[in-house]
Design an enzyme around this catalytic site. Structure first.
Site, PDB file in Angstrom:
ATOM      1  N   LYS A  86     -81.608  -0.701 -38.595  1.00 21.57           N
ATOM      2  CA  LYS A  86     -82.937  -0.524 -39.165  1.00 21.57           C
ATOM      3  C   LYS A  86     -82.935  -1.183 -40.549  1.00 21.57           C
ATOM      4  O   LYS A  86     -81.923  -1.146 -41.251  1.00 21.57           O
ATOM      5  CB  LYS A  86     -83.212   0.991 -39.280  1.00 21.57           C
ATOM      6  CG  LYS A  86     -84.464   1.372 -40.030  1.00 21.57           C
ATOM      7  CD  LYS A  86     -85.640   1.542 -39.109  1.00 21.57           C
ATOM      8  CE  LYS A  86     -86.920   1.863 -39.876  1.00 21.57           C
ATOM      9  NZ  LYS A  86     -88.109   1.245 -39.281  1.00 21.57           N
ATOM     10  N   ASN A 129     -96.606  -0.541 -33.721  1.00 12.95           N
ATOM     11  CA  ASN A 129     -95.975   0.361 -34.679  1.00 12.95           C
ATOM     12  C   ASN A 129     -96.324  -0.041 -36.085  1.00 12.95           C
ATOM     13  O   ASN A 129     -96.561  -1.208 -36.387  1.00 12.95           O
ATOM     14  CB  ASN A 129     -94.450   0.386 -34.502  1.00 12.95           C
ATOM     15  CG  ASN A 129     -93.756  -0.686 -35.314  1.00 12.95           C
ATOM     16  OD1 ASN A 129     -93.564  -0.544 -36.526  1.00 12.95           O
ATOM     17  ND2 ASN A 129     -93.404  -1.790 -34.676  1.00 12.95           N
ATOM     18  N   ILE A 138     -94.357   1.748 -38.859  1.00  8.74           N
ATOM     19  CA  ILE A 138     -93.443   2.755 -39.407  1.00  8.74           C
ATOM     20  C   ILE A 138     -93.398   2.596 -40.929  1.00  8.74           C
ATOM     21  O   ILE A 138     -93.294   3.580 -41.663  1.00  8.74           O
ATOM     22  CB  ILE A 138     -92.019   2.585 -38.811  1.00  8.74           C
ATOM     23  CG1 ILE A 138     -92.055   2.547 -37.276  1.00  8.74           C
ATOM     24  CG2 ILE A 138     -91.082   3.661 -39.331  1.00  8.74           C
ATOM     25  CD1 ILE A 138     -92.551   3.774 -36.584  1.00  8.74           C
ATOM     26  N   GLY A 139     -93.478   1.366 -41.390  1.00  7.35           N
ATOM     27  CA  GLY A 139     -93.465   1.124 -42.834  1.00  7.35           C
ATOM     28  C   GLY A 139     -92.071   1.126 -43.424  1.00  7.35           C
ATOM     29  O   GLY A 139     -91.870   1.525 -44.578  1.00  7.35           O
ATOM     30  N   LEU A 140     -91.102   0.666 -42.635  1.00 11.88           N
ATOM     31  CA  LEU A 140     -89.712   0.534 -43.101  1.00 11.88           C
ATOM     32  C   LEU A 140     -89.149   1.821 -43.716  1.00 11.88           C
ATOM     33  O   LEU A 140     -88.496   1.784 -44.753  1.00 11.88           O
ATOM     34  CB  LEU A 140     -89.567  -0.626 -44.105  1.00 11.88           C
ATOM     35  CG  LEU A 140     -89.869  -2.025 -43.619  1.00 11.88           C
ATOM     36  CD1 LEU A 140     -89.477  -3.050 -44.688  1.00 11.88           C
ATOM     37  CD2 LEU A 140     -89.153  -2.374 -42.321  1.00 11.88           C
ATOM     38  N   CYS A 148     -91.763  -8.398 -41.895  1.00 15.69           N
ATOM     39  CA  CYS A 148     -92.308  -7.099 -41.483  1.00 15.69           C
ATOM     40  C   CYS A 148     -93.783  -7.025 -41.862  1.00 15.69           C
ATOM     41  O   CYS A 148     -94.132  -7.198 -43.026  1.00 15.69           O
ATOM     42  CB  CYS A 148     -91.555  -5.956 -42.144  1.00 15.69           C
ATOM     43  SG  CYS A 148     -92.321  -4.355 -41.776  1.00 15.69           S
ATOM     44  N   GLY A 204     -92.941  -5.455 -27.269  1.00 17.69           N
ATOM     45  CA  GLY A 204     -92.876  -5.175 -25.832  1.00 17.69           C
ATOM     46  C   GLY A 204     -93.187  -6.415 -25.010  1.00 17.69           C
ATOM     47  O   GLY A 204     -93.493  -7.483 -25.555  1.00 17.69           O
ATOM     48  N   GLY A 215     -88.277 -10.445 -28.261  1.00 19.60           N
ATOM     49  CA  GLY A 215     -89.700 -10.234 -28.061  1.00 19.60           C
ATOM     50  C   GLY A 215     -89.923  -9.863 -26.607  1.00 19.60           C
ATOM     51  O   GLY A 215     -89.996 -10.734 -25.743  1.00 19.60           O
ATOM     52  N   GLY A 266     -85.260  -5.081 -28.100  1.00 21.78           N
ATOM     53  CA  GLY A 266     -85.944  -4.261 -29.103  1.00 21.78           C
ATOM     54  C   GLY A 266     -86.584  -3.049 -28.481  1.00 21.78           C
ATOM     55  O   GLY A 266     -85.919  -2.070 -28.130  1.00 21.78           O
TER      56      GLY A 266
END
Lengths: 308, 271
Positions: free
Chosen positions: A43, A67, A69-71, A129, A222, A248, A270
């Protein structure tokens, strides 16, 4: 027959797990033999801890998910103190993904810090990101480093001077011409490129008219993005000489082989890890079968072997 | 662990509510109340993600799950016939904590809608460890939209629990929310439960945690959340937990509902 080299980095097989989809590896220990992996990409780690974005952070989409998540991560020091013990014991190359928040110089500080850590086999520069915003700004960063060839060149050049570790630059698909960014990273000394990160995307709940993600937009991953990723690997392969890591939407052997044929020297699983934690191991076995069924001695023979 | 579980039964128990029974002896050995399973409802690519379901009951080598048809995932699940196999991951998460010392006083289980599912499994475990001579009767409050959607009522009674019902439309039991029913019962009967266990929609759990905090009642809540991985890797299903009070401001940290929960101490959650 499965070994590949990414610059100085030697992998026993070309199948890795992608950053942000595999935690710090320990999360998957109960589901698979991690030692069989080609490499683990952690991560993304930032200089300071990041709490991450508000909920909801994910939503399902056709053949994929979004997503934002915001790192979320504990920051470099806590990562090294609390999360690295497990990684050090794993007999698998560990690639640490890093990103900056306020200033690109944070990449240099992070790279210097990781340069001293023997367990780090390579550093992946997450310059792509889509889910972080600049400090003090309510909006997401207007432009990613990976959307600007000059910014990419300057950053990779500086990090190159800061570490001898193998450098992987992770590219964004949210660009007009990915080959320009790929060449900039290569010219600046990146050993390898990872492509692609997620595609900027959104989804709406029509009943309450709200975006399905709190951050409104996020990154699409996905199988939905696989054809886009494949096209970008193919385009980059024809313009750069350094090896490429394709990712990817890889969820099975067939999708992994597609990336090799398009020009990838290695692949990363992923979002597929979420659906089936053992996806990567099944792909390793599947590639071996594909090679022997087609009388191909070495995985390296199929990189870019597209028939046209 | 990840395993293929054989579907023994998959039947409608109330309109849109189903019970599926799965043969999975390895998971049975480890499963605890409040834990859940991640089920792949199709071998195809759509719907893409697994679906999390809490464990409702264990009987022999079988796991039973109660679910409501909410979207395409649960609709597909409802069409799977006995004899087929499902790819499941579990048991996942941290369940309820139910040590004997907590079970000495009166225990109240509060269920909102499908929240009844994990509490039924818990009720069975509590019965196993509870002192047989204890005369204190434990209480279950079940909230639902209508009487038809009240699940597990008779089963709780058979286990020796006192059961009270709350329905939104008043078609069964108390008319109103299950939290209002709880408030009324705590006041009317002066109940002092040693612990409350609750599961249900977020607004219900929020109201309940305010109520129990005021009365200083130990309360464990099981949160529902959409999940991507279910195993703590993606950080997609987080909840804010209080850390420390600094200068009157409550600090929080995100914790993962799937891995650090789904059961949390109600006082720690930032609602």
């Amino acid at each position: 027959m499965m070994a590949v080299n990414l610059g100085k980095l030697k992998l026993k097989n070309p199948v890795m797990v992608a950053s942000g989809t595999f935690g710090y590896a320990e999360e998957f220990s109960g589901f698979m033999d991690l030692r069989k992996l080609g490499a683990v990409i952690t991560k993304t780690i930032t200089l300071k801890p990041r709490p991450g974005n508000p909920m909801p952070r994910t939503c399902e989409t056709p053949a994929g998910m979004l997503n934002s998540i915001g790192l979320e991560n504990p920051g470099i020091e806590d990562f090294l103190k609390k999360k690295s013990d497990y990684l050090k014991k794993l007999k698998v190359p560990i690639i640490v993904s890093i990103a900056s928040e306020d200033s690109p110089d944070e990449f240099i500080t992070l790279a210097k810090r990781l340069d001293k850590e023997y367990f780090v086999s390579a550093i992946e520069l997450n310059i792509s990101c889509p889910n972080i915003k600049k400090a003090g700004s309510k909006r997401k960063s207007e432009k990613l480093i990976a959307q600007d060839p000059k910014a990419t060149y300057d950053l990779v050049k500086k990090v190159r001077k800061a570490t001898k570790k193998t450098l992987i630059t992770k590219l964004s698909p949210n660009v007009t011409d990915i080959t320009k960014i790929a060449m900039a990273a290569e010219n600046a000394g990146s050993d390898t490129l990872s492509l692609i990160n997620t595609l900027g995307a959104m989804s709406i709940d029509i009943l309450n008219k709200k975006p399905k993600l709190a951050a409104i937009t996020g990154g699409l991953s996905g199988p939905a993005i696989r054809p886009v990723a494949l096209r970008m690997v193919w385009e980059a392969y024809r313009k750069v000489k350094i090896p490429l890591i394709g990712l990817g939407g890889i969820i099975d052997t067939e999708s992994a082989i597609e990336f090799f044929l398009a020009g990838a020297s290695a692949v990363a699983v992923g979002t597929g890890n979420f659906i089936n934690p053992k996806t990567s191991l099944e792909i390793i076995e599947g590639i071996k079968k594909y090679l022997s069924a087609n009388k191909i001695r070495d995985i390296r023979k199929i990189t870019g072997a597209l028939n046209i | 662990m990840q395993t293929k579980a054989k579907v023994i039964k998959n039947i409608e128990v109330a309109p849109k509510y189903y019970r599926i029974i799965l043969f999975c002896p390895q998971i049975v050995k480890e499963a605890l109340p409040g834990q859940f399973l991640e089920i792949k409802v199709t071998e195809k690519i759509e719907p893409f993600l697994r679906r999390p379901f809490s464990i409702n009951r264990i009987s022999g080598k079988h796991i039973e799950i109660l679910y409501e048809i909410k979207g395409k995932g649960t609709r597909l699940l409802s069409r799977i016939r006995a004899g087929n196999y499902l790819d499941i991951i579990g048991p996942l998460g941290n369940g309820f904590s139910y040590q004997p010392k907590l079970s000495q006083g009166k225990i109240i289980l509060v269920a909102g809608g499908m929240g009844v599912a994990p509490l039924f499994f818990l009720a069975g475990k509590i019965k196993e460890i509870k002192n047989q001579k204890s005369k204190i009767k434990n209480l279950v409050l079940i909230g639902a939209k209508t009487k038809k959607q009240v699940l597990c009522e008779q089963e709780f009674k058979k286990m020796g629990y006192e059961v009270r019902i709350a329905t939104d439309d008043g078609s069964g039991g108390f008319k109103g929310t299950v939290t209002e029913l709880l408030k009324k019962m705590l006041s009317d009967f002066g109940l002092r439960p040693s612990i409350i266990y609750a599961c249900g929609p977020r607004p219900m759990l929020k109201a309940l945690s305010v109520l129990s905090a005021r009365r200083n009642i130990n309360t464990q809540v099981s949160l529902e959340e959409h999940m991507a991985c279910g195993i703590g890797a993606c950080l997609g299903c987080v909840v804010k937990l209080k850390t420390q009070k600094s200068k009157g401001k409550i600090d929080f940290e995100y914790r993962r509902v799937c891995k650090d929960g789904p059961v949390f101490d109600a006082r720690e959650v930032v609602w």
